[in-house]
Design an enzyme around this catalytic site. Structure first.
Site, PDB file in Angstrom:
ATOM      1  N   TYR A  72      -6.702 -14.541 -11.396  1.00 52.02           N
ATOM      2  CA  TYR A  72      -7.496 -14.335 -10.181  1.00 52.02           C
ATOM      3  C   TYR A  72      -8.939 -13.930 -10.480  1.00 52.02           C
ATOM      4  O   TYR A  72      -9.885 -14.567 -10.013  1.00 52.02           O
ATOM      5  CB  TYR A  72      -6.809 -13.305  -9.286  1.00 52.02           C
ATOM      6  CG  TYR A  72      -5.518 -13.822  -8.710  1.00 52.02           C
ATOM      7  CD1 TYR A  72      -5.523 -14.714  -7.642  1.00 52.02           C
ATOM      8  CD2 TYR A  72      -4.290 -13.445  -9.238  1.00 52.02           C
ATOM      9  CE1 TYR A  72      -4.341 -15.218  -7.120  1.00 52.02           C
ATOM     10  CE2 TYR A  72      -3.097 -13.938  -8.719  1.00 52.02           C
ATOM     11  CZ  TYR A  72      -3.129 -14.828  -7.663  1.00 52.02           C
ATOM     12  OH  TYR A  72      -1.961 -15.331  -7.159  1.00 52.02           O
ATOM     13  N   GLU A  92      -7.759 -19.734 -22.173  1.00 49.24           N
ATOM     14  CA  GLU A  92      -6.454 -19.394 -21.609  1.00 49.24           C
ATOM     15  C   GLU A  92      -5.394 -19.435 -22.704  1.00 49.24           C
ATOM     16  O   GLU A  92      -5.255 -20.427 -23.412  1.00 49.24           O
ATOM     17  CB  GLU A  92      -6.091 -20.385 -20.502  1.00 49.24           C
ATOM     18  CG  GLU A  92      -4.660 -20.306 -20.000  1.00 49.24           C
ATOM     19  CD  GLU A  92      -4.261 -18.928 -19.496  1.00 49.24           C
ATOM     20  OE1 GLU A  92      -3.237 -18.401 -19.977  1.00 49.24           O
ATOM     21  OE2 GLU A  92      -4.989 -18.375 -18.633  1.00 49.24           O
ATOM     22  N   MET A 173       2.758 -13.666  -1.777  1.00 47.02           N
ATOM     23  CA  MET A 173       2.549 -12.661  -0.711  1.00 47.02           C
ATOM     24  C   MET A 173       1.106 -12.154  -0.771  1.00 47.02           C
ATOM     25  O   MET A 173       0.737 -11.377  -1.652  1.00 47.02           O
ATOM     26  CB  MET A 173       3.506 -11.496  -0.901  1.00 47.02           C
ATOM     27  CG  MET A 173       4.954 -11.827  -0.611  1.00 47.02           C
ATOM     28  SD  MET A 173       5.472 -11.357   1.047  1.00 47.02           S
ATOM     29  CE  MET A 173       5.585  -9.590   0.930  1.00 47.02           C
ATOM     30  N   VAL A 301      -8.112 -15.135 -27.596  1.00 49.56           N
ATOM     31  CA  VAL A 301      -9.220 -14.354 -28.150  1.00 49.56           C
ATOM     32  C   VAL A 301      -8.663 -13.175 -28.947  1.00 49.56           C
ATOM     33  O   VAL A 301      -7.808 -12.431 -28.449  1.00 49.56           O
ATOM     34  CB  VAL A 301     -10.147 -13.856 -27.031  1.00 49.56           C
ATOM     35  CG1 VAL A 301     -11.167 -12.850 -27.561  1.00 49.56           C
ATOM     36  CG2 VAL A 301     -10.857 -15.034 -26.378  1.00 49.56           C
ATOM     37  N   GLU A 410       9.052  -5.284   0.100  1.00 45.47           N
ATOM     38  CA  GLU A 410       9.080  -6.716   0.369  1.00 45.47           C
ATOM     39  C   GLU A 410      10.526  -7.147   0.593  1.00 45.47           C
ATOM     40  O   GLU A 410      11.401  -6.855  -0.217  1.00 45.47           O
ATOM     41  CB  GLU A 410       8.487  -7.449  -0.826  1.00 45.47           C
ATOM     42  CG  GLU A 410       8.572  -8.949  -0.803  1.00 45.47           C
ATOM     43  CD  GLU A 410       8.089  -9.561  -2.104  1.00 45.47           C
ATOM     44  OE1 GLU A 410       8.796 -10.426  -2.649  1.00 45.47           O
ATOM     45  OE2 GLU A 410       7.009  -9.149  -2.597  1.00 45.47           O
ATOM     46  N   HIS A 495       3.586  -6.112 -11.163  1.00 48.59           N
ATOM     47  CA  HIS A 495       2.227  -5.848 -10.681  1.00 48.59           C
ATOM     48  C   HIS A 495       1.477  -4.887 -11.598  1.00 48.59           C
ATOM     49  O   HIS A 495       1.082  -3.796 -11.182  1.00 48.59           O
ATOM     50  CB  HIS A 495       2.275  -5.236  -9.277  1.00 48.59           C
ATOM     51  CG  HIS A 495       2.955  -6.080  -8.254  1.00 48.59           C
ATOM     52  ND1 HIS A 495       3.532  -5.549  -7.118  1.00 48.59           N
ATOM     53  CD2 HIS A 495       3.149  -7.425  -8.172  1.00 48.59           C
ATOM     54  CE1 HIS A 495       4.045  -6.533  -6.386  1.00 48.59           C
ATOM     55  NE2 HIS A 495       3.830  -7.670  -7.015  1.00 48.59           N
ATOM     56  N   ASN A 533       1.336  -5.897  -2.484  1.00 42.58           N
ATOM     57  CA  ASN A 533       1.149  -6.893  -3.530  1.00 42.58           C
ATOM     58  C   ASN A 533      -0.342  -7.019  -3.848  1.00 42.58           C
ATOM     59  O   ASN A 533      -1.161  -7.083  -2.938  1.00 42.58           O
ATOM     60  CB  ASN A 533       1.708  -8.238  -3.076  1.00 42.58           C
ATOM     61  CG  ASN A 533       3.149  -8.144  -2.608  1.00 42.58           C
ATOM     62  OD1 ASN A 533       3.449  -7.425  -1.658  1.00 42.58           O
ATOM     63  ND2 ASN A 533       4.039  -8.850  -3.264  1.00 42.58           N
ATOM     64  N   PHE A 535      -2.656  -9.250  -5.523  1.00 45.13           N
ATOM     65  CA  PHE A 535      -3.602 -10.274  -5.952  1.00 45.13           C
ATOM     66  C   PHE A 535      -4.763 -10.504  -4.989  1.00 45.13           C
ATOM     67  O   PHE A 535      -5.847 -10.906  -5.417  1.00 45.13           O
ATOM     68  CB  PHE A 535      -2.886 -11.584  -6.315  1.00 45.13           C
ATOM     69  CG  PHE A 535      -2.368 -12.418  -5.172  1.00 45.13           C
ATOM     70  CD1 PHE A 535      -3.208 -13.216  -4.414  1.00 45.13           C
ATOM     71  CD2 PHE A 535      -1.000 -12.474  -4.910  1.00 45.13           C
ATOM     72  CE1 PHE A 535      -2.720 -14.019  -3.396  1.00 45.13           C
ATOM     73  CE2 PHE A 535      -0.499 -13.278  -3.899  1.00 45.13           C
ATOM     74  CZ  PHE A 535      -1.360 -14.052  -3.131  1.00 45.13           C
TER      75      PHE A 535
END
Length: 554
Positions: A72, A92, A173, A301, A410, A495, A533, A535
């Protein structure tokens, strides 16, 4: 009906046509080779294809901005930097996820994990380890799969691996925290600017929308959620609808049998093949359209040090699909944005400080890490409360007892394909416990000082909801999901947050203390909890910070 909603601030920002075009073009375009930032006359095929390409980072290259990670925060940074005219290279560690497997699908099914499912494991480590007395884990080939179950002392941290990061493996979510609890989430950030500008911007960029309530009320695939609502309301708890990044029109077609099933095939923790708007279809697709962003998958990295002529020398390892390093490269970056996720960023910075690569990082690096109070449980319902054998893998609602008991739960799916008469929950709880990462020179690894006993705080908070529901309904907890006679899934977090906390390890916009041109732009900035949640908050904070950085540092 006493339900209420966490509404998405701002419109989705994606038309249906734009969403479909961005999806196909990104997945196709990323598989090509070559890159140019120059404008050129596009052929009809190129008109919908992005010029952002999967391009291995060249040894000895110099890049204006290197973004470590494609989740994100990294995706927000890459898009906004590119829109500001800066060429960006993204590194990545995971795969591109652009090649179908033997079943013709990119991602594996949740109930049938295979080589695509787990990151460098020879046996799966599923969040629910048992069902009806039978163990669920199985042997799989070693592979750079999509879900990393990273073990530390006392906790397993689940993380997405691949272009798109955690957006590939979560349930979509998209929850904005209630404004009154925001000072608990980010005490150094002005709530007014977040709720007026950056949360709406994040929700628009992510394609967040609300489920069609009239459809939801009768959809077989949400019977489990309606049972959860009934039990919550009969015990006096607010039942709240929350937005999601799933394409609800696609899900309706899944239910009608007119398109390949995705959420209704239980696709979630090992990726979703069709309906979910992951970052590949939103921020990364828009970054692709700029022609200024390139991505190197299977690149890790390992070192960042100040370069003699300015900027930073970055050492990068290229991996094969067994996790073996097949090439080591050194590049120079004018600026480096750490966006490897809370754990990845924190581990890397902790090691760089301790080993002398970046000795001027302050002593707050690695501190303030939390699990967002995650704990899971299941309840065994009565036979007259079936939850349905068809369950959408994309949750739509939760039980809010944050003010009274410190828990938001949730109402989660249990997509087994059979009737279970079970309600399943992932709780996010208020917890004071924060851990620290530390360098272990004897093992050459970064450790996390987490104590499993700390989860009792989260269990106690969750019990303020489920003890009351069980008493009201005359039901009991399930004891077959996390091992023999074990009620609580207290061994994990979905999370991870913190480790390079805003205003502590960095200034109030993510600039690392001690080094101009080094930034943290991901969930490592958030001190351990978002109350829901996380994000959307990670995305909104990245939007806030990168706007300031572009305005003042470039």
């Amino acid at each position: 009906m006493s339900d209420r909603s966490f509404s998405a601030s701002g419109s989705s920002g994606l038309t249906r046509r734009r969403f479909v075009t961005g999806t196909g073009s990104l997945l196709g375009g990323l598989a090509l080779a070559g890159h140019t930032g120059a404008a050129h006359a596009a052929s009809p095929a190129e008109a919908t294809a992005p010029r952002t390409l999967l391009m291995p980072l060249a040894d000895g290259a110099r890049v204006p901005a290197l973004v470590v990670g494609t989740g994100y925060g990294g995706s927000v940074a890459a898009l906004r930097l590119a829109q500001a005219g800066v060429d960006v290279h993204m590194v990545e560690m995971g795969m591109a996820w652009d090649t179908p497997g033997p079943d013709g699908k990119i991602f594996a099914n949740t109930t049938k994990p295979d080589y695509r499912s787990f990151w460098l494991r020879t046996r799966t480590k599923q969040p629910l380890s048992n069902f009806l007395g039978f163990p669920l884990d199985k042997d799989v080939p070693l592979h750079t799969g999509i879900l990393d179950a990273e073990d530390f002392a006392g906790i397993t941290v689940y993380q997405g691996r691949g272009v798109g990061g955690g957006s590939l493996v979560n349930g979509g979510m998209a929850v904005t925290p209630r404004r009154e609890v925001f000072p608990y989430v980010l005490p150094t950030v002005d709530p007014a600017e977040m709720y007026a500008t950056y949360y709406p911007r994040a929700n628009a960029g992510l394609g967040v929308t609300d489920v069609d309530r009239s459809w939801w009320e009768s959809a077989d695939c949400y019977q489990y959620a309606r049972v959860g609502r009934k039990h919550a309301e009969r015990s006096g708890f607010p039942f709240v609808f929350v937005p999601n990044v799933y394409d609800w029109e696609y899900m309706k077609q899944e239910a009608a049998g007119t398109v390949p099933k995705s959420a209704l095939e239980g696709e979630v923790i090992y990726g979703n093949n069709h309906g979910k708007k992951s970052l590949r279809k939103t921020y990364l697709a828009r970054a692709a359209e700029t022609g200024r962003v390139s991505v190197s998958p299977l690149h890790k990295v390992t070192t960042v040090t100040p370069a003699p002529g300015g900027g930073y020398t970055v050492t990068v390892e290229r991996l094969d699909t067994t996790g073996t390093t097949v090439e080591t490269k050194c590049v120079t970056a004018d600026r480096v944005f750490f966006a490897a996720g809370s754990v990845g960023t924190s581990k890397l910075l902790t090691r760089l400080k301790a080993t002398g690569a970046l000795p001027a990082l302050n002593d707050r690096v690695g501190k303030g890490w939390g699990d967002n109070g995650n704990v899971m449980c299941g309840r065994a319902n009565h036979m007259w409360d079936p939850t349905g054998k068809l369950q959408s893998a994309m949750p739509t609602a939760g039980i809010d007892n944050w003010d009274a008991g410190g828990a938001f739960a949730e109402v989660a799916p249990l997509p087994t394909g059979i009737e279970t008469y079970a309600s399943f929950y992932l709780s996010i709880t208020r917890t004071p416990h924060r851990a620290a990462f530390s360098w272990n020179p004897a093992t050459g690894r970064v450790d996390l000082g987490w104590d499993r006993a700390w989860k009792q705080t989260s269990i106690d908070a969750a019990k303020t909801i489920f003890d009351k529901i069980n008493a009201k309904e005359g039901t009991i907890y399930r004891t077959d999901l996390f091992g023999s006679y074990k009620i609580w899934g207290d061994h994990l977090t979905y999370h991870p947050l913190g480790g390079a906390v805003l205003g502590q390890a960095t200034d109030n916009y993510g600039r690392l203390h001690g080094y101009a041109g080094l930034y943290v732009i991901d969930g490592a900035l958030i001190p351990g909890s978002t109350t829901v949640n996380p994000f959307v908050t990670i995305t909104a904070l990245a939007e806030r910070n990168i706007e300031k950085i572009i305005a003042t540092d470039l």
